[in-house]
Structures are given as structure tokens and as C-alpha cells.
Motif scaffolding. Structure first.
Motif, short mmCIF file in Angstrom:
data_model
loop_
_atom_site.label_atom_id
_atom_site.label_comp_id
_atom_site.label_asym_id
_atom_site.label_seq_id
_atom_site.Cartn_x
_atom_site.Cartn_y
_atom_site.Cartn_z
N TYR A 98 0.86 -1.19 0.00
CA TYR A 98 0.00 0.00 0.00
C TYR A 98 0.89 1.24 0.00
CZ TYR A 98 -4.03 -2.95 1.16
OH TYR A 98 -5.03 -3.89 1.14
N GLU A 99 0.34 2.37 -0.42
CA GLU A 99 1.07 3.63 -0.41
C GLU A 99 0.10 4.77 -0.15
OE1 GLU A 99 2.85 4.22 -4.20
OE2 GLU A 99 0.95 4.23 -5.30
N GLY A 100 0.65 5.88 0.36
CA GLY A 100 -0.18 7.04 0.65
C GLY A 100 0.08 7.59 2.04
N ASN A 101 -0.87 8.33 2.57
CA ASN A 101 -0.76 8.97 3.88
C ASN A 101 -1.51 8.14 4.91
OD1 ASN A 101 -0.77 10.63 6.14
ND2 ASN A 101 -1.08 12.51 4.94
N PRO A 102 -0.78 7.49 5.85
CA PRO A 102 -1.44 6.61 6.81
C PRO A 102 -2.24 7.34 7.90
CG PRO A 102 0.87 6.77 7.34
CD PRO A 102 0.68 7.54 6.05
N TYR A 103 -2.17 8.69 7.88
CA TYR A 103 -2.85 9.47 8.92
C TYR A 103 -4.20 9.99 8.44
CZ TYR A 103 1.88 9.32 10.76
OH TYR A 103 3.10 8.90 11.20
N LEU A 104 -4.54 9.74 7.16
CA LEU A 104 -5.81 10.18 6.60
C LEU A 104 -6.72 8.97 6.37
CD1 LEU A 104 -4.58 12.78 3.93
CD2 LEU A 104 -5.41 13.23 6.24
N PRO A 105 -8.04 9.13 6.52
CA PRO A 105 -8.96 8.03 6.20
C PRO A 105 -8.78 7.62 4.74
CG PRO A 105 -10.08 9.75 7.43
CD PRO A 105 -8.73 10.31 7.07
N ASN A 106 -8.68 6.30 4.52
CA ASN A 106 -8.43 5.76 3.17
C ASN A 106 -7.16 6.35 2.55
OD1 ASN A 106 -10.83 4.16 3.14
ND2 ASN A 106 -12.01 6.00 2.61
N GLY A 107 -6.25 6.75 3.41
CA GLY A 107 -5.02 7.34 2.89
C GLY A 107 -4.05 6.32 2.32
N CYS A 108 -4.10 5.09 2.82
CA CYS A 108 -3.23 4.03 2.29
C CYS A 108 -3.99 3.26 1.22
CB CYS A 108 -2.78 3.11 3.41
SG CYS A 108 -1.65 3.86 4.59
N GLN A 109 -3.58 3.38 -0.02
CA GLN A 109 -4.23 2.75 -1.16
C GLN A 109 -3.39 1.58 -1.69
OE1 GLN A 109 -7.33 3.62 -2.36
NE2 GLN A 109 -7.43 5.02 -0.60
N ASP A 110 -4.11 0.56 -2.17
CA ASP A 110 -3.42 -0.62 -2.70
C ASP A 110 -2.59 -0.25 -3.92
OD1 ASP A 110 -2.88 -3.47 -3.15
OD2 ASP A 110 -4.23 -3.26 -4.86
N ILE A 111 -1.38 -0.79 -3.98
CA ILE A 111 -0.50 -0.58 -5.14
C ILE A 111 -0.81 -1.68 -6.16
CG2 ILE A 111 1.88 -0.51 -5.94
CD1 ILE A 111 2.70 0.30 -3.12
N ASN A 112 -1.09 -1.28 -7.39
CA ASN A 112 -1.32 -2.27 -8.45
C ASN A 112 0.04 -2.70 -9.00
OD1 ASN A 112 -2.11 -3.84 -10.59
ND2 ASN A 112 -3.64 -2.41 -11.36
N GLU A 113 0.59 -3.75 -8.40
CA GLU A 113 1.92 -4.21 -8.80
C GLU A 113 1.96 -4.68 -10.24
OE1 GLU A 113 1.61 -4.81 -4.34
OE2 GLU A 113 0.34 -5.20 -6.09
N CYS A 114 0.81 -5.11 -10.77
CA CYS A 114 0.79 -5.58 -12.16
C CYS A 114 1.10 -4.44 -13.14
CB CYS A 114 -0.56 -6.21 -12.48
SG CYS A 114 -0.90 -7.73 -11.55
#
Length: 337
Positions: A98-114
């Protein structure tokens, strides 16, 4: 958000060089600056830039304590709480994948490794926080570039599945066993038939006939003791189409020998074991008769339950058939042709 940085001089800026009393102060990440005397003499040092990492934490409590205060806990979904190693407090970090801001709601979004990675040799399947590789239908392997990849199945027989070899070996073994059982049954059956023929041969006076033929003189040289197989083959296993005539004493069949000679075979209905010696004597008499007006006896078969008599075949002879049905020699004034 603000930062406070305190910079102090060694010995309160007293012990300095007279020719260069100036001092420099800057913030840099550890191991990113190596001191050099030229930096003190030159004028370009002020234009240099060095990376800086700001290490900060939330509060003064540990993750374990902070999680108890659910209302003020800073880490949002899809993130981990990490205790600070240098100071008290904690900070948040997105889950792996996951990537993003862990302090915001839904801030960590799944990384599409494909889309961002190329670790797959086959088909890439994105999953929450991770991904998986697979091979297309008809291919084999794990689908990973650093694994076995994807390739067409090897048709080499030496690399086929052990299960196929086991199944093939079992099938061959079963067929071999079945063939062995069938062969054994056939051998036992042939032995029984052979013993039965020997028993019939003795019962019908075969030994007595051999003795008579060996000691008597004057019988024809072409007389023969036929085997049961010869007469079965000659009459197509006594087929109805080979019947020449039937009567109270038995049936007369037409037969064709292996040398294409045509014969007539008399098959009696019953036999009298008490008359074996008389029967053999009559055969010996018939063997020794060689007259143009007498239907010639060619031989006999003693391997069947009832003895079979083999005569020469005369075409268009109804009286010929009647004579064969009789036990005594058929003698006529004129030969049937």
C-alpha cells in the motif's frame, strides 16, 4: 507544523583562526557530509546542498498505549503503528503493498503491482496488498520470472508423470496375468481333451486294432486311422449341409480331406462296448476287401465316443448310402458310379 533547531559553536566561537574568523552551520543527514579544509577557504561552500531527514513522532506514548485511546489514535486503515527508536512516541506506516498517507482516512491505497512491476512471466493478478503470477491454460510453471516461468508441457516420454508409468505397468501386468490364466485354462482343456481321446481310443479297441494290423498280412496299404480333428475339419464340424443321409443306425456325412479327396463318414448313434472285438474283426475284414463292386473302407476314427467309419465317396448313389448305413460289407453285382 514548526521545527526548532539549536546550533551552538565550540568554545563559544573564541578559538578561531585570525585569517578566517567566520563560522558555518548547516543541517545534514549523517554520513552525507565529509569535512574538508577547502570548505573553510573557498566561497562556494555556501551554495552546497545536503539531504536532511526529519524524524518525528506522535505524542509520547507507545503504540500499545496509543491504541487504547481509539478516539485520538492516529493510524488509519491499512497501516501499522511503529514505536520510535530514538524518542518516545510512535508513527504510522502503510502496509506493504500500500502507499499514501497513513494518517488520513483511506489514505493508504493498494498498489497495483501488475502495472508498476514486471515480475510475472505469465499472467499477473493484482490482490489487496500483493499480487500473484500464473500461467495461461495449456502452459506449465509458476509464472514468475525468478521462478520456473511459463512454458509448453514437455512431451518427452522420459519426463512423463510417474502415475502414467504406474498405470501402464499395472495394465500390462494385469493383461499378462489374464493371458497367463487363459493360456493355463487352454492347456488344461487341451490336456483333458487329449486324455478323453486316449480313453475313447482304448474303449473303442484302438490297441486291439493296432495289434491286428501289425500281425495280419494282406490288408491294403492305404488304410488309415484318422484323428478326430481331421474328420471335424473335413465335415466343417459335422455341419448340416454335409449330411448325405440319416437312419436308425446313425448319420452319413460328406467330407473333404486336406488332399481334396472326397469321403463318406458314418457316425453311429450308439456303440456297444461289449462288441468291440467283433467290431475290430469286421474292420479288418473290410480293410482286406479290394473289389471293384465293393464300396471301399478307407479307415476309421477311434478317438470319439462312438467309432467313425470312413468310406470312399460315390456320386449319385442312394443305394450306396443305404449300404454304408449297414454294418456288413456292401457287395453289389455292379459298381455305383
Amino acid at each position: 507544523m514548526s521545527y526548532n533547531i539549536t546550533i551552538e559553536s565550540y568554545e563559544n566561537h573564541v578559538d578561531v583562526l585570525p585569517e578566517n574568523p567566520c563560522s558555518f552551520a548547516f543541517v545534514a543527514e549523517n554520513d552525507n557530509y565529509i569535512f574538508s579544509a577547502s570548505d573553510l577557504r573557498g566561497s562556494n561552500f555556501k551554495d552546497k546542498q545536503f539531504p536532511v531527514t526529519v524524524d518525528w513522532t506522535i505524542g509520547t506514548t507507545s503504540c500499545k498505549e496509543a491504541k487504547m485511546d481509539t478516539k485520538n489514535f492516529a493510524c488509519q486503515e491499512n497501516s501499522n503503528c511503529v514505536d520510535s527508536e530514538n524518542n518516545s512516541g510512535y508513527f504510522c506506516k502503510c502496509f506493504k503493498g500500500y502507499e499514501g498517507n497513513p494518517y488520513l482516512p483511506n489514505g493508504c491505497q493498494d498498489i497495483n503491482e501488475c502495472e508498476t512491476m514486471s515480475s510475472c512471466n505469465g499472467t499477473c493478478i493484482n490482490l489487496p496488498g500483493t499480487f500473484n503470477c500464473s500461467c495461461p491454460v495449456g502452459y506449465e510453471g509458476d509464472g514468475w520470472k525468478n521462478g520456473t516461468g511459463c512454458s509448453l508441457p514437455n512431451r518427452d516420454k522420459s519426463k512423463r508423470s510417474p502415475l502414467i508409468d504406474i498405470a501402464l505397468g499395472s495394465s500390462i501386468g494385469f493383461l499378462g496375468l489374464l493371458l497367463g490364466i487363459v493360456s493355463l485354462c487352454w492347456m488344461l482343456r487341451q490336456r483333458q481333451i487329449s486324455k478323453l481321446k486316449d480313453a475313447y481310443f482304448l474303449q473303442n479297441g484302438g490297441i486291439l486294432l493296432r495289434e491286428e494290423l501289425s500281425k495280419r498280412q494282406g490288408y491294403r496299404e492305404d488304410v488309415k486311422v484318422f484323428t478326430a480333428e481331421e474328420l471335424e475339419k473335413a465335415t466343417n464340424n459335422y455341419h448340416e449341409s454335409r449330411i448325405l443321409g440319416q437312419g436308425g443306425q446313425g448319420t452319413v456325412y460328406k467330407g473333404i480331406l486336406a488332399d481334396n479327396r472326397i469321403i463318406a463318414i458314418k457316425k453311429s448313434i450308439i456303440g456297444d462296448p461289449s462288441q468291440v472285438e467283433q467290431f475290430i474283426n469286421e474292420i479288418m475284414v473290410l480293410y482286406q476287401i479290394n473289389h471293384k463292386n465293393v464300396v471301399k473302407l478307407l479307415g476309421c476314427c477311434l478317438e470319439t465316443q462312438v467309432p467313425l467309419l470312413v468310406y470312399e465317396y460315390i456320386t449319385n448313389g442312394t443305394v450306396f448310402i443305404i449300404c454304408i448305413m449297414m454294418m456288413l460289407p456292401p457287395i453289389f453285382h455292379g459298381r455305383l458310379v
